[in-house]
Every structure is written in structure tokens, then in C-alpha cells.
Enzyme design. Structure first.
Site, PDB file in Angstrom:
ATOM      1  N   LYS A  36     111.566  45.131   4.750  1.00  0.00           N
ATOM      2  CA  LYS A  36     113.019  45.344   4.785  1.00  0.00           C
ATOM      3  C   LYS A  36     113.631  44.334   5.740  1.00  0.00           C
ATOM      4  CE  LYS A  36     115.426  48.792   6.873  1.00  0.00           C
ATOM      5  NZ  LYS A  36     116.701  48.321   7.447  1.00  0.00           N
ATOM      6  N   ASP A  63     118.511  44.534   3.041  1.00  0.00           N
ATOM      7  CA  ASP A  63     119.403  45.636   3.450  1.00  0.00           C
ATOM      8  C   ASP A  63     120.653  45.093   4.102  1.00  0.00           C
ATOM      9  OD1 ASP A  63     120.350  48.142   4.126  1.00  0.00           O
ATOM     10  OD2 ASP A  63     119.007  48.378   5.850  1.00  0.00           O
ATOM     11  N   LYS A  65     123.943  46.093   3.173  1.00  0.00           N
ATOM     12  CA  LYS A  65     124.999  47.133   3.204  1.00  0.00           C
ATOM     13  C   LYS A  65     126.389  46.566   2.895  1.00  0.00           C
ATOM     14  CE  LYS A  65     122.675  50.211   6.492  1.00  0.00           C
ATOM     15  NZ  LYS A  65     121.427  49.521   6.788  1.00  0.00           N
ATOM     16  N   ASP A  68     133.186  45.806   0.598  1.00  0.00           N
ATOM     17  CA  ASP A  68     134.366  44.944   0.532  1.00  0.00           C
ATOM     18  C   ASP A  68     135.082  45.254  -0.779  1.00  0.00           C
ATOM     19  OD1 ASP A  68     136.200  42.747   0.926  1.00  0.00           O
ATOM     20  OD2 ASP A  68     134.644  41.703   2.069  1.00  0.00           O
ATOM     21  N   THR A 127     123.925  57.607   9.648  1.00  0.00           N
ATOM     22  CA  THR A 127     123.436  58.713  10.494  1.00  0.00           C
ATOM     23  C   THR A 127     124.075  58.691  11.877  1.00  0.00           C
ATOM     24  OG1 THR A 127     121.482  57.343  10.712  1.00  0.00           O
ATOM     25  CG2 THR A 127     121.240  59.362   9.457  1.00  0.00           C
ATOM     26  N   ARG A 219     109.218  50.518  13.731  1.00  0.00           N
ATOM     27  CA  ARG A 219     108.412  50.371  14.947  1.00  0.00           C
ATOM     28  C   ARG A 219     106.989  50.908  14.879  1.00  0.00           C
ATOM     29  NH1 ARG A 219     113.583  52.251  18.214  1.00  0.00           N
ATOM     30  NH2 ARG A 219     113.901  53.116  16.133  1.00  0.00           N
TER      31      ARG A 219
HETATM   32  O1  C5P Z   1     111.749  51.535  13.816  1.00  0.00           O
HETATM   33  P1  C5P Z   1     112.233  52.595  12.885  1.00  0.00           P
HETATM   34  O2  C5P Z   1     111.122  53.178  12.016  1.00  0.00           O
HETATM   35  O3  C5P Z   1     113.048  53.666  13.573  1.00  0.00           O
HETATM   36  O4  C5P Z   1     113.204  51.814  11.908  1.00  0.00           O
HETATM   37  C1  C5P Z   1     113.909  52.447  10.890  1.00  0.00           C
HETATM   38  C2  C5P Z   1     114.697  51.471  10.082  1.00  0.00           C
HETATM   39  O5  C5P Z   1     115.497  52.223   9.173  1.00  0.00           O
HETATM   40  C3  C5P Z   1     115.655  50.607  10.898  1.00  0.00           C
HETATM   41  O6  C5P Z   1     115.769  49.346  10.227  1.00  0.00           O
HETATM   42  C4  C5P Z   1     116.948  51.363  10.813  1.00  0.00           C
HETATM   43  O7  C5P Z   1     118.083  50.536  10.927  1.00  0.00           O
HETATM   44  C5  C5P Z   1     116.861  51.959   9.411  1.00  0.00           C
HETATM   45  N1  C5P Z   1     117.684  53.156   9.209  1.00  0.00           N
HETATM   46  C6  C5P Z   1     117.518  54.301   9.966  1.00  0.00           C
HETATM   47  N2  C5P Z   1     118.304  55.391   9.729  1.00  0.00           N
HETATM   48  C7  C5P Z   1     119.242  55.345   8.780  1.00  0.00           C
HETATM   49  C8  C5P Z   1     119.416  54.203   8.012  1.00  0.00           C
HETATM   50  C9  C5P Z   1     118.602  53.101   8.252  1.00  0.00           C
HETATM   51  O8  C5P Z   1     116.661  54.368  10.824  1.00  0.00           O
HETATM   52  N3  C5P Z   1     119.955  56.410   8.541  1.00  0.00           N
END
Ligand code: C5P
Length: 242
Positions: A36, A63, A65, A68, A127, A219
């Protein structure tokens, strides 16, 4: 039910770190990990970063998003449609006309390039928006889950392929959409004691049980000492159950 390989969020600051992760993930020759690529990486390094991932045999979830007026989104999506990515995103709040324009742009771009059209996923409410913000800033008096369900239906009627949502929302969304409508869920932690900045997390196996079609994991893979081993364990739990 259609289930995709885990989508690895490459949220890193440098090109070198991104390419190292691509190399690690591409070492899994049995599967095709999906990386992603979000705004940070794309704005810094441009379409070249997508090419780098694809050259290594990885699939790409771009991604960006988009949000517009319909004409602008249509043209932007034509460009994305030609890039050979597997998934991309737009905001359901852009409205039906914008969503239809987004989908049409992707399909047209992909057709021109002789490629399959990327799947288009909608962001419902971010979120980071809670019920207080919804009420006081957006003047929406409904419970958040009703807003999410409504946006999922709007996206589905406009021809989108699915939504990004929390695993806890999948059941509610499935109650108002077709079974083929995709729910892709971030907020995944193989070890529930490690939250980072995520407020509510589920394991890959729980996401599977809750009916997610795909999981976004950052992560737990990218900051692991052994990213490929972390990926494979998460993949196994999500794709095959434990
Ligand atoms: O590191 P981690 O597993 O928390 O990363 C989650 C990924 O999903 C990040 O790129 C974050 O921006 C994305 N994301 C999220 N929650 C959302 C939408 C996208 O954690 N509601």
C-alpha cells in the site's frame, strides 16, 4: 468469499527504506504481496515508486483518497487506471456523481492501457472523525455506524467495489450491501498488546472471522526485524486460519 493477500502499508520516510521493504517482500516467490503506497510516499517519489514495486513483481494498492469535483477525479483516475495498480481509493463523501466519474475514469484508463481495471474502494468516515466531530462540525445527527452504512450503500450503488472499514464494522456493512461488496480493514495487530496509535485492533485471524476480504497491515511488518517472516505469519493466519 474473495480474500486478498495482506496489504502492507509502506509508511516510511525514505525511498531507500521503501525499496528495502519491496525487496524483502518480493523475496516471497510463492505469493504476491500487495504494497500500500499512500500519499506521503507518492507525493515524495511519484509514479516511479509504483513502477519500482511492480518491477519486483509486487501488486500495488495506491491509496491516494481522491476527493474533488467529478471532472477532476475522472481525469485523475484515468491516469491511475493506466498505472497497473490493483486497488485505489476515493472518498464516499464526494457524492454519487464523483464516485461514478472515479470508477469510469479508472475503467477507461485501464482499457486504454490494455490492463484490468483497479478495484476502487471508498473511504466512508475517516476513523479520526468521532461522533462529536460529526455532530458539531459536520452537523450530522446520526450515529457514526449509520453514516458508515449509508456511505457504503452510496458507494455500492455508484459501482464501487468496496470500502475501507474497521473489522468491527464489517457485519453492519454486510447487512446493507451485496455479498460481493469488499470490506478491507486496517487496525490489525498479530499481538493485541501492541496497539501503537491504533485505538481498536483485531488479529489477522479475527479479521478473517469477522469477514474482512483484505487486511491492511503496516508497522507489525514494516518495523519487524524480519518483515518477510512477519508477513508470512500474518498471511497464514488471515488467508488460511490458524
Ligand atoms: O502501521 P499500521 O498497521 O497501524 O498501519 C495501518 C495503515 O492503514 C496506515 O497506512 C493507515 O494510514 C491506514 N489506515 C488506518 N485506519 C484507517 C484507514 C487507513 O490505519 N481507518
Amino acid at each position: 468469499m474473495e480474500r486478498f493477500e495482506p496489504m502492507v502499508a509502506i509508511d516510511v520516510a525514505t525511498k531507500e527504506e521503501a525499496l528495502n521493504l519491496f525487496d524483502e517482500l518480493a523475496a516471497d516467490t510463492q505469493h504476491t504481496p500487495i504494497v500500500k503506497i499512500g500519499m506521503e510516499l507518492y507525493y515524495a517519489f511519484g509514479p516511479g515508486i509504483v513502477k519500482q514495486a511492480k518491477q519486483r513483481g509486487l501488486s500495488v494498492f495506491l491509496d491516494l483518497k481522491s476527493y474533488d469535483i467529478p471532472n477532476t477525479v475522472h481525469r485523475a483516475m484515468q491516469v491511475i487506471g493506466k498505472m497497473g495498480v490493483r486497488f485505489t481509493t476515493t472518498h464516499a463523501a464526494g457524492g454519487t456523481e464523483m464516485l461514478k466519474a472515479a470508477k469510469a475514469g479508472l475503467v477507461e484508463g485501464a482499457r486504454e492501457a490494455g490492463l484490468p481495471a483497479p478495484k476502487l474502494l471508498a473511504i466512508t468516515e475517516l476513523t479520526s472523525i468521532d461522533e462529536h466531530i460529526l455532530k458539531t462540525e459536520q452537523h450530522v445527527d446520526l450515529p457514526l455506524i449509520d453514516v458508515v452504512k449509508n456511505y457504503a450503500q452510496v458507494a455500492e450503488r455508484a459501482g464501487l467495489d468496496g470500502v475501507i472499514c474497521s473489522a468491527q464494522e464489517v457485519k453492519a456493512i454486510r447487512s446493507v450491501t451485496q455479498p460481493t461488496f469488499l470490506c478491507v480493514t486496517p487496525g490489525i495487530r498479530p499481538d493485541l498488546s501492541v496497539h501503537d496509535d491504533q485505538k481498536r485492533v483485531v488479529t489477522p485471524a479475527q479479521a478473517r472471522e469477522l469477514g474482512s476480504n483484505g487486511i491492511v497491515v503496516g508497522r507489525p511488518i514494516t518495523q519487524s526485524k524480519e518483515p518477510i517472516a512477519a508477513y508470512q505469519a500474518i498471511r497464514q493466519a488471515f488467508m488460511e486460519g490458524e
